[in-house]
Design a protein around this motif. Structure first.
Motif, short mmCIF file in Angstrom:
data_model
loop_
_atom_site.label_atom_id
_atom_site.label_comp_id
_atom_site.label_asym_id
_atom_site.label_seq_id
_atom_site.Cartn_x
_atom_site.Cartn_y
_atom_site.Cartn_z
N GLY A 1 0.93 8.87 5.20
CA GLY A 1 -0.11 7.93 4.78
C GLY A 1 -1.40 7.92 5.55
O GLY A 1 -2.14 6.93 5.51
N LYS B 1 0.21 4.48 2.11
CA LYS B 1 -1.25 4.58 2.03
C LYS B 1 -1.82 3.56 3.03
O LYS B 1 -2.17 2.45 2.66
N ASN C 1 0.83 -1.20 0.00
CA ASN C 1 0.00 0.00 0.00
C ASN C 1 0.87 1.25 0.00
O ASN C 1 1.14 1.84 1.05
N HIS C 2 1.30 1.68 -1.18
CA HIS C 2 2.11 2.89 -1.28
C HIS C 2 2.02 3.43 -2.71
O HIS C 2 1.56 2.75 -3.62
N ARG D 1 -6.74 9.27 1.13
CA ARG D 1 -5.37 8.95 0.70
C ARG D 1 -5.31 7.71 -0.19
O ARG D 1 -4.55 7.68 -1.15
N MET D 2 -6.10 6.69 0.11
CA MET D 2 -6.01 5.43 -0.64
C MET D 2 -6.36 5.62 -2.11
O MET D 2 -5.75 5.01 -2.99
N ASP E 1 0.95 13.03 2.82
CA ASP E 1 0.99 11.91 1.87
C ASP E 1 2.07 10.91 2.26
O ASP E 1 1.87 9.69 2.19
#
Length: 437
Positions: free
Chosen positions: A396, A339, A332-333, A418-419, A393
């Protein structure tokens, strides 16, 4: 948490020693700091993530019927000499002597210790089955520690150990843990695939490793796409329903899943072409059934229903808790940073005050912060808006509430997810309701 008072030491530049995404972002986002090779201090934001991951692991172990204990990090060498593993384990074991010249070690795992503890309690078949777990720091002296907490020397691990009267009972315990693991990873927003694996130095004849799917994973994996669509959290499947759990296990193990080392090209062809998936993965858990390997060598036995002596069957079940934090980032980035899935984020909301000192901005930010005192980071720093956007950001946070003079004058808040990157301007009341939901 107000950023003017927080210890969140972010870095603009990537440290030269960081080779993979999670290591780079954990250092840049101020989650960890290296203290020596393969050993890290967990800073406030990283510690909060680690605690959230730990709590999810703990809750799912409890739901599966395991009971938590806490065993020491330092173990007596005598226990390992009795099992025969003291010399076999090799240089990864950190050996030491106490002031009385007794041989000790920093535990890399706990099969010997938990068997010895249980041996002092269990005398009858009525004392079984039992499943005991703990979440404790381990040490393995890796010859080349690398990739940050992904392959460090000191790490936090959940290890559970089951004791059963029969092989059938032990295999039921194994199936319970497989389901608990799938539910654990699903709660964290991760796709995990159980793959048949070698048992390694733990021993035994039944083993699965749990692979998190991530583009930056360390190994190539092949799997049936059916794994991606399953809802493992379905509570209609109970842990004590033996036939249903057997059916679940048969279904899972019938779906193809293999690392590159275990890949069978012939079996792969039997998977419908539309369901074949090839990707990268990271190991975050491993479960073993090893029968009487430790109970027999450690002298554990109980009286059976007919009075005969029975040597219990055992299994062990590990999750790399600190490793999971890195795996979550790998999965998750983006180029801007982490993220976090909601369930594991250190704070769920970042409040970005774009003009500290402006009465409207300050008042609206304070009002929003008061609504989420334990779940929000309030960026009240006298920094440029770009710096605040970049840091939010990078770290996250799942939600960003952006408040500038124009919006504040009209009672408006811009929410960023953010996701997905989606942005929406809402009234304060609607923003509050969205965040509360």
């Amino acid at each position: 948490m107000r950023l003017t008072r927080a210890f969140l030491p972010t870095l603009k530049e990537t440290p030269a020693e960081a080779q993979i995404v999670s290591h780079r972002l954990m250092l840049r986002a101020g989650l960890i700091r290296q203290t020596s090779a393969g050993i890290y201090a967990w800073l406030p934001a990283g510690w909060r993530v680690l605690q959230r991951v730990t709590q999810i692991v703990r809750e799912e172990q409890d739901r599966a019927g395991a009971q938590e204990v806490l065993m020491p990090t330092i173990q007596s060498a005598e226990l390992w000499q009795r099992s025969g593993r003291y010399e076999d384990y090799g240089k990864e074991m950190l050996r030491l002597k106490d002031r009385h010249d007794r041989d000790m070690l920093f535990g890399p795992t706990n099969e010997e210790m938990i068997t010895d503890i249980f041996r002092g309690y269990a005398t009858s078949y009525r004392d079984l089955p039992r499943n005991l777990y703990h979440i404790q720091w381990k040490f393995r002296d890796e010859v080349r520690p690398r990739f940050g907490v992904m392959r460090g020397r000191e790490f936090l691990m959940k290890d559970a150990y089951s004791f059963d009267m029969t092989m059938e009972g032990a295999q039921h315990s194994y199936r319970q843990m497989m389901l608990a693991y799938l539910r654990t990873f699903q709660r964290m927003g991760l796709k995990a695939v159980p793959m048949r694996a070698d048992t390694g130095p733990i021993g035994g004849n039944l083993s699965h490793e749990f692979i998190i799917l991530a583009e930056t994973g360390e190994s190539t994996v092949f799997y049936d796409s059916e794994f991606e669509s399953r809802d493992w959290a379905d509570t209609s499947l109970g842990y004590d329903d033996v036939p249903a759990l057997q059916g679940f296990f048969d279904q899972v193990t019938s779906m193809y899943a293999a690392t590159e080392e275990m890949h069978d090209a012939t079996a792969w062809q039997s998977v419908p072409e539309a369901r074949r998936r090839e990707g990268k993965g990271i190991e975050v858990g491993h479960i073993f059934y090893f029968g009487q390997k430790y109970s027999a060598t450690m002298g554990l036995s109980v009286a059976g229903p007919d009075g005969t002596t029975v040597v219990p069957e055992m299994g062990s079940y590990g999750i790399g808790v600190s490793r999971l934090v890195a795996a979550l980032i790998e999965a998750n980035h983006d180029e801007a940073g982490i993220k976090w899935p909601d369930a594991v984020a250190p704070w769920k909301l970042a409040i970005l005050n774009l003009k500290p000192g402006d009465a409207g901005c300050d008042a609206l930010c304070e009002k929003l912060y008061a609504a989420f005192p334990d779940q929000a980071v309030y960026d009240d720093r006298a920094e440029r808006a770009g710096v605040k956007f970049n840091d939010a950001d990078l770290m996250g946070f799942p939600w960003q509430a952006i408040i500038g003079p124009r919006g504040a004058a009209n009672g408006r808040v811009e929410l960023k997810r953010r996701m997905t990157g989606e942005r929406e301007e809402l009234s304060f009341e609607d923003a509050l309701a969205r965040l509360s939901a």
